[in-house]
Structures are given as C-alpha cells and as structure tokens.
Design a protein around this motif. Structure first.
Motif, PDB file in Angstrom:
ATOM      1  N   UNK A 136      36.244  20.265 -26.835  1.00  0.00           N
ATOM      2  CA  UNK A 136      36.685  19.382 -27.206  1.00  0.00           C
ATOM      3  C   UNK A 136      36.323  18.999 -28.225  1.00  0.00           C
ATOM      4  N   UNK A 137      34.621  19.730 -28.539  1.00  0.00           N
ATOM      5  CA  UNK A 137      34.547  19.247 -29.883  1.00  0.00           C
ATOM      6  C   UNK A 137      33.243  20.819 -30.620  1.00  0.00           C
ATOM      7  N   UNK A 138      33.528  20.465 -31.707  1.00  0.00           N
ATOM      8  CA  UNK A 138      33.113  21.823 -32.201  1.00  0.00           C
ATOM      9  C   UNK A 138      31.271  22.071 -33.256  1.00  0.00           C
ATOM     10  N   UNK A 139      30.617  22.632 -33.229  1.00  0.00           N
ATOM     11  CA  UNK A 139      30.337  23.190 -31.309  1.00  0.00           C
ATOM     12  C   UNK A 139      30.173  22.906 -30.357  1.00  0.00           C
ATOM     13  N   UNK A 140      29.571  23.678 -29.523  1.00  0.00           N
ATOM     14  CA  UNK A 140      29.792  22.788 -27.957  1.00  0.00           C
ATOM     15  C   UNK A 140      28.386  23.372 -27.589  1.00  0.00           C
ATOM     16  N   UNK A 141      28.089  22.386 -27.073  1.00  0.00           N
ATOM     17  CA  UNK A 141      26.322  22.743 -26.393  1.00  0.00           C
ATOM     18  C   UNK A 141      26.741  23.101 -25.062  1.00  0.00           C
ATOM     19  N   UNK A 142      26.250  23.811 -24.185  1.00  0.00           N
ATOM     20  CA  UNK A 142      26.253  24.112 -22.194  1.00  0.00           C
ATOM     21  C   UNK A 142      24.893  23.921 -22.370  1.00  0.00           C
ATOM     22  N   UNK A 143      24.349  22.914 -21.004  1.00  0.00           N
ATOM     23  CA  UNK A 143      23.576  22.650 -20.494  1.00  0.00           C
ATOM     24  C   UNK A 143      23.195  23.642 -19.440  1.00  0.00           C
ATOM     25  N   UNK A 144      22.370  25.298 -18.956  1.00  0.00           N
ATOM     26  CA  UNK A 144      22.484  25.355 -17.869  1.00  0.00           C
ATOM     27  C   UNK A 144      21.285  25.490 -17.812  1.00  0.00           C
ATOM     28  N   UNK A 145      21.603  26.655 -15.956  1.00  0.00           N
ATOM     29  CA  UNK A 145      19.547  26.228 -15.657  1.00  0.00           C
ATOM     30  C   UNK A 145      19.126  27.578 -15.598  1.00  0.00           C
ATOM     31  N   UNK A 146      17.754  26.875 -15.971  1.00  0.00           N
ATOM     32  CA  UNK A 146      16.911  27.873 -17.070  1.00  0.00           C
ATOM     33  C   UNK A 146      15.917  29.107 -15.906  1.00  0.00           C
ATOM     34  N   UNK A 147      17.040  29.313 -15.054  1.00  0.00           N
ATOM     35  CA  UNK A 147      16.140  30.558 -14.214  1.00  0.00           C
ATOM     36  C   UNK A 147      16.837  31.375 -14.462  1.00  0.00           C
ATOM     37  N   UNK A 148      18.284  31.474 -15.815  1.00  0.00           N
ATOM     38  CA  UNK A 148      19.374  32.555 -15.475  1.00  0.00           C
ATOM     39  C   UNK A 148      18.820  33.068 -16.454  1.00  0.00           C
ATOM     40  N   UNK A 149      17.778  33.069 -17.188  1.00  0.00           N
ATOM     41  CA  UNK A 149      16.717  33.739 -18.107  1.00  0.00           C
ATOM     42  C   UNK A 149      16.329  34.710 -17.620  1.00  0.00           C
ATOM     43  N   UNK A 150      16.703  36.365 -18.102  1.00  0.00           N
ATOM     44  CA  UNK A 150      15.527  37.054 -17.149  1.00  0.00           C
ATOM     45  C   UNK A 150      15.729  38.305 -18.213  1.00  0.00           C
ATOM     46  N   UNK A 151      14.645  39.025 -18.116  1.00  0.00           N
ATOM     47  CA  UNK A 151      13.917  40.247 -19.003  1.00  0.00           C
ATOM     48  C   UNK A 151      14.485  41.395 -18.418  1.00  0.00           C
ATOM     49  N   UNK A 152      14.855  41.292 -17.417  1.00  0.00           N
ATOM     50  CA  UNK A 152      15.033  42.251 -16.250  1.00  0.00           C
ATOM     51  C   UNK A 152      16.065  43.914 -17.068  1.00  0.00           C
ATOM     52  N   UNK A 153      16.198  44.422 -17.252  1.00  0.00           N
ATOM     53  CA  UNK A 153      17.408  46.052 -17.155  1.00  0.00           C
ATOM     54  C   UNK A 153      18.564  45.993 -16.843  1.00  0.00           C
ATOM     55  N   UNK A 154      18.946  45.167 -15.647  1.00  0.00           N
ATOM     56  CA  UNK A 154      19.690  44.627 -14.615  1.00  0.00           C
ATOM     57  C   UNK A 154      20.471  43.881 -13.970  1.00  0.00           C
TER      58      UNK A 154
END
Length: 223
Positions: A46-64
């Motif tokens: 609907x607009x550019x750029x778009x911003x998507x608010x997500x859950x911060x727990x999705x961030x991870x440094x794991x290799x899998x």
C-alpha cells in the motif's frame, strides 16, 4: 543474545524487530520488482517503503533454522542494531515463507526465524562509506553453491533516511533491530538447503559472514 564487535562481546536483548521492504533508491527497479511479485500472486504494498513490525524473539545467531514444509527462502540484508544505546550494523537474512506471502507478507515473515550475524560493526565507523559496502549471497542447488544476490548498500536508502521514515511512522524503539532491504535475485527463489551471505567493507577488506541451513520439521498433515 551475544554479539561480537572488534573482538569484544556485547550482551543484547532485542526489544523490537522491524523489516523494511521496497527500500531501493531506484524506484523504477522497485516498481518492476513489485510487478514481478504480483505475477507470483503477492499483492502490491500500500505504500513504499513498507515497514513490517515483527516479534524480536525471531532474531537468532544459530547456524540452523527449522521450518514446516520447504516453502521458504532467505534474503541477505544489512541490519541496524541499537545495542545499549549505540548503533551497530550486522548481516541478516529475512527468511520468508513464499506460499504464505501470497496471503499476507507480514505473516509470511513472522513465521520464519530471522538469522543475524554474531559479528557486527560500529555504524559510525562505516557510515561515510555505507554506499560502497558490498553484499553477496549464495544458495545450495543440486548439491552445488551458486551466487544468489550481489550488489552494494548504495542501492538502498541511506540509514539516516530510513531511520527518519521509521521515526515518522513511529516504529522506532530502544533496542530495535532494523532490516534495511534486500537485493534482487539472480534467477528464481531457491528453497531450503544452505544459505550463505557476506558483507564486505571494500575499503578495509573486513568481512562479515552469515551462514545457516534449513531443517525441515516433520509435517503432521502429511504423516
């Protein structure tokens, strides 16, 4: 989370995760990308750029990372990180479920982990040459690694401009992570396997690498 900058450990608890999309400086290229996605059934933003608010727990440094069904793919992106009041930049992948993306872009991002490099750079140290930072990614296809994306951060909105938009739309928050946009693909989406990306400061030769593989969970609906 523990991050590393110049060999020193940084302890960080992310408080907000925002994915910025359609952030290219070349709006004609952005429009072409949107048209290509529409042909795949993905609605125009609907607009550019778009911003998507997500859950911060999705961030991870794991290799899998783990997924249900092999419908997702990675996207290499520079990531701005507010760590204890100081800004850093790392390398991340906006792994996205491409089937769900046709229903809701935000939901397609929320169901996938968001890998980010453990190594980061102080943003102040590279900001003046931001546009020259190179990003490339590779995927595994038919047992071989192939180039998937390549370009420079100069193809996207400058961090100062992107953060201005984030503040204006009231997405900013202490302890946030902000994914800054991704490069076009060399070909079609490639699902699963191993995703590898590099961000290179060509002025100094320093490099950040991100690498992870996708593990398929047992699908209860297909037992």
């Amino acid at each position: 989370m523990e991050l590393i900058c110049n060999g020193a450990a940084l302890q960080w608890t992310p408080k907000r995760l925002v994915i910025a999309g359609y952030t290219g400086k070349n709006q004609e290229a952005v429009k072409k990308h949107i048209d290509e996605l529409k042909e795949l059934g993905i609605p125009a933003p609907p607009r550019v750029p778009m911003l998507f608010d997500l859950s911060p727990h999705l961030l991870e440094t794991a290799s899998e990372i783990t997924v249900v069904r092999n419908d997702g793919s990675g996207e290499a992106e520079a990531v701005l990180l507010d760590v204890n009041g100081k800004w850093y930049v790392g390398l991340g992948s906006d792994h996205t479920d491409r089937v769900l993306e046709a229903v809701s872009i935000q939901k397609s991002k929320e169901v996938c982990a968001k890998p980010v490099s453990k190594e980061v750079w102080a943003l102040d140290n590279i900001l003046e040459r931001w546009d020259d930072i190179e990003v490339r990614s590779w995927v595994e296809k038919d047992g071989k690694e192939q180039l998937y994306q390549s370009g420079t951060l100069g193809e996207f909105l400058h961090p100062n401009e992107l953060m201005r938009i984030v503040r204006e739309r009231r997405y900013d928050a202490a302890g946030m992570a902000l994914y800054c946009g991704t490069l076009p693909l060399h070909g079609d989406f490639v699902y699963g396997g191993t995703f590898r990306a590099e961000m290179t400061d060509r002025a100094t030769g320093r490099r950040i690498e991100l690498k992870y593989r996708t593990k398929l969970l047992k699908d209860a609906e297909e037992e």
